[in-house]
Design a protein around this motif. Sequence first.
Motif, PDB file in Angstrom:
ATOM      1  N   ALA A 135      15.040   1.261   1.265  1.00 51.98           N
ATOM      2  CA  ALA A 135      15.078   2.425   0.376  1.00 51.98           C
ATOM      3  C   ALA A 135      14.245   3.533   0.997  1.00 51.98           C
ATOM      4  N   GLU A 136      14.763   4.743   0.932  1.00 51.10           N
ATOM      5  CA  GLU A 136      14.069   5.877   1.537  1.00 51.10           C
ATOM      6  C   GLU A 136      14.223   7.090   0.637  1.00 51.10           C
ATOM      7  N   ASN A 192       7.422  -4.027   2.738  1.00 54.92           N
ATOM      8  CA  ASN A 192       6.714  -3.122   3.645  1.00 54.92           C
ATOM      9  C   ASN A 192       6.956  -1.703   3.167  1.00 54.92           C
ATOM     10  N   VAL A 193       5.888  -0.916   3.033  1.00 60.35           N
ATOM     11  CA  VAL A 193       6.000   0.471   2.612  1.00 60.35           C
ATOM     12  C   VAL A 193       5.414   1.365   3.691  1.00 60.35           C
ATOM     13  N   VAL A 194       6.108   2.438   4.032  1.00 61.21           N
ATOM     14  CA  VAL A 194       5.640   3.434   4.996  1.00 61.21           C
ATOM     15  C   VAL A 194       5.574   4.768   4.261  1.00 61.21           C
ATOM     16  N   TYR A 195       4.454   5.477   4.393  1.00 62.21           N
ATOM     17  CA  TYR A 195       4.254   6.713   3.656  1.00 62.21           C
ATOM     18  C   TYR A 195       3.348   7.632   4.456  1.00 62.21           C
ATOM     19  N   GLN A 196       3.241   8.864   4.018  1.00 57.33           N
ATOM     20  CA  GLN A 196       2.383   9.836   4.677  1.00 57.33           C
ATOM     21  C   GLN A 196       1.055   9.953   3.931  1.00 57.33           C
ATOM     22  N   LYS A 197      -0.023   9.924   4.675  1.00 56.18           N
ATOM     23  CA  LYS A 197      -1.345  10.171   4.117  1.00 56.18           C
ATOM     24  C   LYS A 197      -1.957  11.313   4.914  1.00 56.18           C
ATOM     25  N   GLY A 198      -2.015  12.494   4.291  1.00 54.93           N
ATOM     26  CA  GLY A 198      -2.375  13.679   5.041  1.00 54.93           C
ATOM     27  C   GLY A 198      -1.245  13.982   6.013  1.00 54.93           C
ATOM     28  N   LEU A 239       7.292   6.526  -6.120  1.00 57.21           N
ATOM     29  CA  LEU A 239       7.740   5.161  -5.849  1.00 57.21           C
ATOM     30  C   LEU A 239       8.874   4.839  -6.823  1.00 57.21           C
ATOM     31  N   PRO A 240       9.821   3.998  -6.431  1.00 62.17           N
ATOM     32  CA  PRO A 240      10.981   3.713  -7.287  1.00 62.17           C
ATOM     33  C   PRO A 240      10.692   2.679  -8.354  1.00 62.17           C
ATOM     34  N   VAL A 241       9.594   2.860  -9.085  1.00 59.76           N
ATOM     35  CA  VAL A 241       9.163   1.845 -10.041  1.00 59.76           C
ATOM     36  C   VAL A 241      10.180   1.620 -11.150  1.00 59.76           C
ATOM     37  N   SER A 242      10.950   2.643 -11.497  1.00 60.18           N
ATOM     38  CA  SER A 242      11.913   2.493 -12.587  1.00 60.18           C
ATOM     39  C   SER A 242      13.197   1.801 -12.151  1.00 60.18           C
ATOM     40  N   GLY A 243      13.460   1.760 -10.858  1.00 63.11           N
ATOM     41  CA  GLY A 243      14.725   1.218 -10.394  1.00 63.11           C
ATOM     42  C   GLY A 243      14.703  -0.218  -9.935  1.00 63.11           C
ATOM     43  N   LEU A 244      13.517  -0.753  -9.620  1.00 60.48           N
ATOM     44  CA  LEU A 244      13.467  -2.041  -8.939  1.00 60.48           C
ATOM     45  C   LEU A 244      14.030  -3.213  -9.745  1.00 60.48           C
ATOM     46  N   SER A 300       9.299   5.237   2.499  1.00 61.02           N
ATOM     47  CA  SER A 300      10.375   4.292   2.796  1.00 61.02           C
ATOM     48  C   SER A 300       9.895   2.874   2.506  1.00 61.02           C
ATOM     49  N   LEU A 301      10.792   2.065   1.985  1.00 62.22           N
ATOM     50  CA  LEU A 301      10.498   0.682   1.623  1.00 62.22           C
ATOM     51  C   LEU A 301      11.469  -0.240   2.338  1.00 62.22           C
TER      52      LEU A 301
END
Length: 212
Positions: A186-187, A50-56, A124-129, A198-199
């Motif tokens: 993760a935040e 689940n990902v929560v993010y801001q759009k506008g 996004l934490p693409v390098s860490g996953l 946040s993930l």
Amino acid sequence: MPKHLFPLTVLCLALSACSTLTSPFSSGGVPSSQGVAPYREQVELTGRLNVVYQKGDKPESATVNFNWQQTAQRTDVTLYSPVGSTLATIAVTPQEAVLEQSGKAPRSAPDIDALSAQMLGWPLPVSGLRDWLQGYAMGADGKRFVASPANDSVTTKDGWRLRYVSWQDASENTPGALPQPRRIDAERNTSAQADAVSLRIVLDPAPSVPAP
């Protein structure tokens, strides 16, 4: 279309790995006193994100199921909707990252970090996953972090706050096995509210091992 399925670019990249696939945790095992199971270059995992993010100025969220396969030189991720339909596939090698959505031509870039920045515009934490999913990270102090039930949180070198909320019940599957992550939160907050992400990652239990 329901918010929990889109945007697909968010879903597709949230589980991607970086194009540099070698890990600082891949050589040698971890002493049992550390708690976590040794790092594995080759692994297959399934779970939900689940990902929560801001759009506008509004918060958005998305939920996706995933299958994650990695070797020392490649990561393959398949993302599914909650009802089981394939949303996207991702392939990452040291040479390039390729993302393909249903009904669209594949898109590629030298690395998945560049591709995600281009498509999403927020981190996004693409390098860490590749490391985080197994209980490892590079801490803000430049030292390796090895998670355990007694040592469950860290701020990474690139500013993510990780917390290992729960663990697999290893004793049910393999007697004597060391614990592996079950849920990871993760935040990352930045000075720009639009970059707040946040993930919540929940990994499925490992298959049970029959008793001899």
